[in-house]
Scaffold this motif. Structure first.
Motif, PDB file in Angstrom:
ATOM      1  N   ALA A  42      -7.125   3.214   4.833  1.00  0.00           N
ATOM      2  CA  ALA A  42      -6.869   1.829   4.400  1.00  0.00           C
ATOM      3  C   ALA A  42      -5.906   1.144   5.364  1.00  0.00           C
ATOM      4  CB  ALA A  42      -6.310   1.808   2.983  1.00  0.00           C
ATOM      5  N   LEU A  43      -4.855   1.823   5.744  1.00  0.00           N
ATOM      6  CA  LEU A  43      -3.890   1.232   6.666  1.00  0.00           C
ATOM      7  C   LEU A  43      -4.544   0.926   8.014  1.00  0.00           C
ATOM      8  CD1 LEU A  43      -0.710   3.364   5.891  1.00  0.00           C
ATOM      9  CD2 LEU A  43      -1.306   1.083   5.018  1.00  0.00           C
ATOM     10  N   LEU A  95      -2.341   6.570   2.585  1.00  0.00           N
ATOM     11  CA  LEU A  95      -3.701   6.033   2.590  1.00  0.00           C
ATOM     12  C   LEU A  95      -4.079   5.584   4.010  1.00  0.00           C
ATOM     13  CD1 LEU A  95      -3.453   4.005  -0.733  1.00  0.00           C
ATOM     14  CD2 LEU A  95      -4.390   6.306  -0.398  1.00  0.00           C
ATOM     15  N   TYR A 154      -6.426  -2.312   7.598  1.00  0.00           N
ATOM     16  CA  TYR A 154      -5.518  -3.459   7.551  1.00  0.00           C
ATOM     17  C   TYR A 154      -4.990  -3.793   8.950  1.00  0.00           C
ATOM     18  CZ  TYR A 154      -5.612  -2.410   2.554  1.00  0.00           C
ATOM     19  OH  TYR A 154      -6.012  -2.161   1.265  1.00  0.00           O
ATOM     20  N   SER A 176       0.848  -1.190   0.000  1.00  0.00           N
ATOM     21  CA  SER A 176       0.000   0.000   0.000  1.00  0.00           C
ATOM     22  C   SER A 176       0.885   1.240   0.000  1.00  0.00           C
ATOM     23  CB  SER A 176      -0.934  -0.022   1.225  1.00  0.00           C
ATOM     24  OG  SER A 176      -1.901   1.002   1.138  1.00  0.00           O
ATOM     25  N   ASN A 177       0.289   2.354   0.382  1.00  0.00           N
ATOM     26  CA  ASN A 177       1.021   3.612   0.461  1.00  0.00           C
ATOM     27  C   ASN A 177       0.718   4.259   1.803  1.00  0.00           C
ATOM     28  OD1 ASN A 177       1.222   6.713   0.067  1.00  0.00           O
ATOM     29  ND2 ASN A 177       2.447   5.830  -1.594  1.00  0.00           N
ATOM     30  N   GLY A 222       3.842   1.983  -4.181  1.00  0.00           N
ATOM     31  CA  GLY A 222       3.961   1.086  -3.037  1.00  0.00           C
ATOM     32  C   GLY A 222       5.129   1.458  -2.150  1.00  0.00           C
TER      33      GLY A 222
END
Length: 158
Positions: A128-129, A125, A132, A121-122, A150
């Motif tokens: 999103a992290l 973000l 996760y 990922s980045n 990435g």
């Protein structure tokens, strides 16, 4: 789609007639933050060949008849498993859809006997992290990645 409840959300199996939804959702988030790369065009243009045929799968989130999210689990040439192409349309973000979709993907992976799932990922973000990490992913060394965007790699043991 102004109102939303968990009852409005279905996690469904990908079928070829959803290819445009899969492409649209991923195109939307990638171009909002980054730029499409050659590997994106390859996978989004032919998910059957690059995700399904090697043994992976794609799930979709549907709300009130509209496809609002997607995610995939793919098996790489070295036999490892990657969570990829996670996307929730902008107007539906912040409602737990990404979490439920990712959870369904990990549940399916467990059922298939997958022991470990990785993702790239980045760091920008953050939502999103957060999802996760909430699902047990932890940062691991980045190594070589296929996407310029990435800059973080994570894994979860199932």
């Amino acid at each position: 789609m102004d109102t939303f409840t968990a009852a409005d959300l279905e996690i469904i199996e990908y079928a070829p007639h959803y290819q445009e939804d899969f492409r649209r959702l991923n195109h939307e988030w990638i171009t909002r933050y980054f730029e499409l790369e050659p590997a994106d065009h390859t996978t989004l243009g032919d998910p059957q060949t690059h995700i399904l045929y090697p043994g992976g799968f794609i799930l979709l989130a549907r709300s009130q008849g509209a496809i609002v999210g997607t995610g995939a689990l793919l098996q790489t040439a070295d036999g490892s498993w990657k969570l990829a192409k996670m996307a929730v349309t902008a107007q539906m973000q912040g409602r737990g859809i990404g979490y439920k979709l990712c959870q369904a993907i990990l549940d399916r992976a467990r059922a298939l006997g997958v022991k470990r799932v990785e993702l790239v990922s980045n760091r920008t973000l953050l939502p999103a992290l957060h999802v996760y990490r909430k699902l047990g992913f932890q940062e691991i060394p980045l190594g070589t990645v296929a996407y310029k965007r990435g800059d973080i790699k994570m894994a979860v043991e199932l």
